[in-house]
Design an enzyme around this catalytic site. Structure first.
Site: not given
Ligand code: ATR
Length: 302
Positions: A73, A162-164, A236, A234, A141, A29, A77
Site C-alpha cells: 500500500t 480534476n481541480r488541476t 468507504y 471509492l 493515482g 487487510s 505501490k
Molecule cells: P490517490 O493516490 O488516493 O488518488 P492523490 O494522488 O493524492 O491520492 O490524489 C488526490 C486527488 O484528490 C487528486 O485528484 C486531487 O486533486 P489535485 O490533483 O488537483 O490535487 C484531489 N483533491 C485533493 N484535495 C482536493 C480539494 N481540496 N479539492 C479538489 N480536489 C482535491
C-alpha cells in the site's frame, strides 16, 4: 477477542503473508485475510509490516524469509516494482502493484487487484461499464487506475475532471495510447456543468469527503447530481459519504468503496491460494469488516 475460539493453531507449517506500507496501523487487510483463512481452515496468517525504509529491501527480505505473498500500500505501490521478477500486464499499464505472489526459486510477481476489485464490486451491483458514458472525479493515482480500468472494459466515453486539469490531461494522453478506441476527455471540475446531454455513471476518486471531512463533496452543485444515474465513491469511511447523499437526493443509486476494498483482498487471496473465494466467505468477511468499522447491524444488513 471474541473471534479467537475457532482460530487455527500457528505451527511450523503456517504460511506467512502480510501488508507493507507506511502507515499500516489503520489497515483492515489483516481482518479480511485472517477471516478468509479461518473460513477455509487454511494454515496461514496475515500481518501488517510498517516499512519506513527502502521497500525494495523489504521485498527481498520477505522472499528470503519465505513469506508467501504481500500486499503493498501507500507509499510503496510503484517503488517496489523494480524488485519484482515479473509484473502482470495490467499492473504495468497502471504503473502500480498492490499484490505480490511468490514464484518459488525466483522472487515475486506483481499484480494490481485494486481495479479488478472495483470491477467485481460493480459487477455484483449490476453496474455496467462497457458502452457507457463515465465521469471520473480526480486525477491522482486512484483516478488514473480507474480511468485505465474503464477504458480496458470498453467504456464508450470517459471524462476525467480534476481541480488541476493538467493532471487529468496527462492521464488522458497516456490512456489514449493504450486504448485509442475509448473517447477520453480531460477537464476541470467546472467543466462538470458543460457535459453533453444524457445521464452517466460517476466514479468519485478524490480524497474529498473522507473522514474526518465528512460533510464535503468535490462537487456540490445539485445540477451536476441530476445527471448521475449511478454514483460510486471509492471512499468507504464514512460509509455514507456526502457524494453518495447528493447522488441519492437527486434520484440516483449510490455505492461506497467498501466492496472494492473487499474484492481487491479476495482477488489477492485467490491468487495466493490458487482458488476461488465463494459468496458465503465474501459475506462473512463483509460483516467482519463492518463490525471492525463500528457499523451497526442495521447498516451491516444492506
Ligand atoms: P490517490 O493516490 O488516493 O488518488 P492523490 O494522488 O493524492 O491520492 O490524489 C488526490 C486527488 O484528490 C487528486 O485528484 C486531487 O486533486 P489535485 O490533483 O488537483 O490535487 C484531489 N483533491 C485533493 N484535495 C482536493 C480539494 N481540496 N479539492 C479538489 N480536489 C482535491
Amino acid at each position: 477477542m471474541d473471534n479467537c475460539k475457532k482460530k487455527h493453531s500457528i505451527d511450523g507449517h503456517t504460511k506467512i503473508f502480510g501488508l507493507i506500507g507506511n502507515p499500516v496501523g489503520h489497515t483492515l487487510s489483516p481482518v479480511l485475510h485472517n477471516t478468509l483463512a479461518e473460513f477455509y481452515g487454511h494454515n496461514l496468517i496475515y500481518g501488517a509490516f510498517p516499512v519506513t525504509e527502502d521497500p525494495m529491501k523489504a521485498v527481498e527480505g520477505a522472499y528470503a524469509l519465505g513469506i508467501g505473498g504481500l500486499n503493498v500500500t501507500v507509499p510503496h505501490k510503484s517503488a517496489v516494482m523494480p524488485a519484482l521478477v515479473e509484473i502482470d500486464d495490467f499492473a504495468l499499464k497502471i504503473g502500480a502493484v498492490n499484490t505480490l505472489v511468490r514464484v518459488e526459486g525466483k522472487g515475486y510477481k506483481g499484480y494490481n487487484t485494486d481495479m479488478p476489485g472495483l470491477y467485481r464490486a460493480m459487477e455484483q451491483e449490476g453496474i455496467q461499464i462497457s458502452g457507457e458514458t463515465i465521469v471520473i472525479l480526480g486525477a491522482g493515482g486512484a483516478a488514473r487506475a480507474v480511468a485505465m480500468m474503464t477504458a480496458s472494459k470498453g467504456a464508450a466515453r470517459v471524462y476525467v475532471l480534476n481541480r488541476t486539469p493538467g493532471k487529468a490531461q496527462a492521464i488522458v494522453s497516456e490512456i489514449r495510447s493504450f486504448y485509442p478506441e475509448c473517447q477520453m476527455t480531460a477537464g476541470s471540475l467546472s467543466d462538470s456543468s458543460r457535459l453533453p446531454d444524457g445521464k452517466f455513471l460517476c466514479i468519485q476518486a478524490t480524497s474529498i469527503g473522507m473522514s474526518p471531512n465528512v460533510d464535503r463533496a468535490v462537487i456540490e452543485d445539485p445540477a451536476f447530481y441530476e445527471r448521475i444515474h449511478t454514483g460510486f465513491d471509492l471512499v468507504y469511511n464514512p460509509y455514507d459519504t456526502k457524494f453518495m447523499q447528493l447522488v441519492r437526493q437527486a434520484g440516483g443509486r449510490a455505492y461506497n468503496g467498501l466492496n472494492m476494498l473487499l474484492y481487491q483482498g479476495v482477488i489477492a487471496y485467490e491468487l495466493w491460494n490458487e482458488m476461488e473465494v465463494g459468496a458465503e466467505a465474501v459475506d462473512r468477511v463483509r460483516q467482519r469488516l463492518k463490525k471492525e468499522m463500528g457499523l451497526s447491524d442495521e447498516t451491516a444488513g444492506d
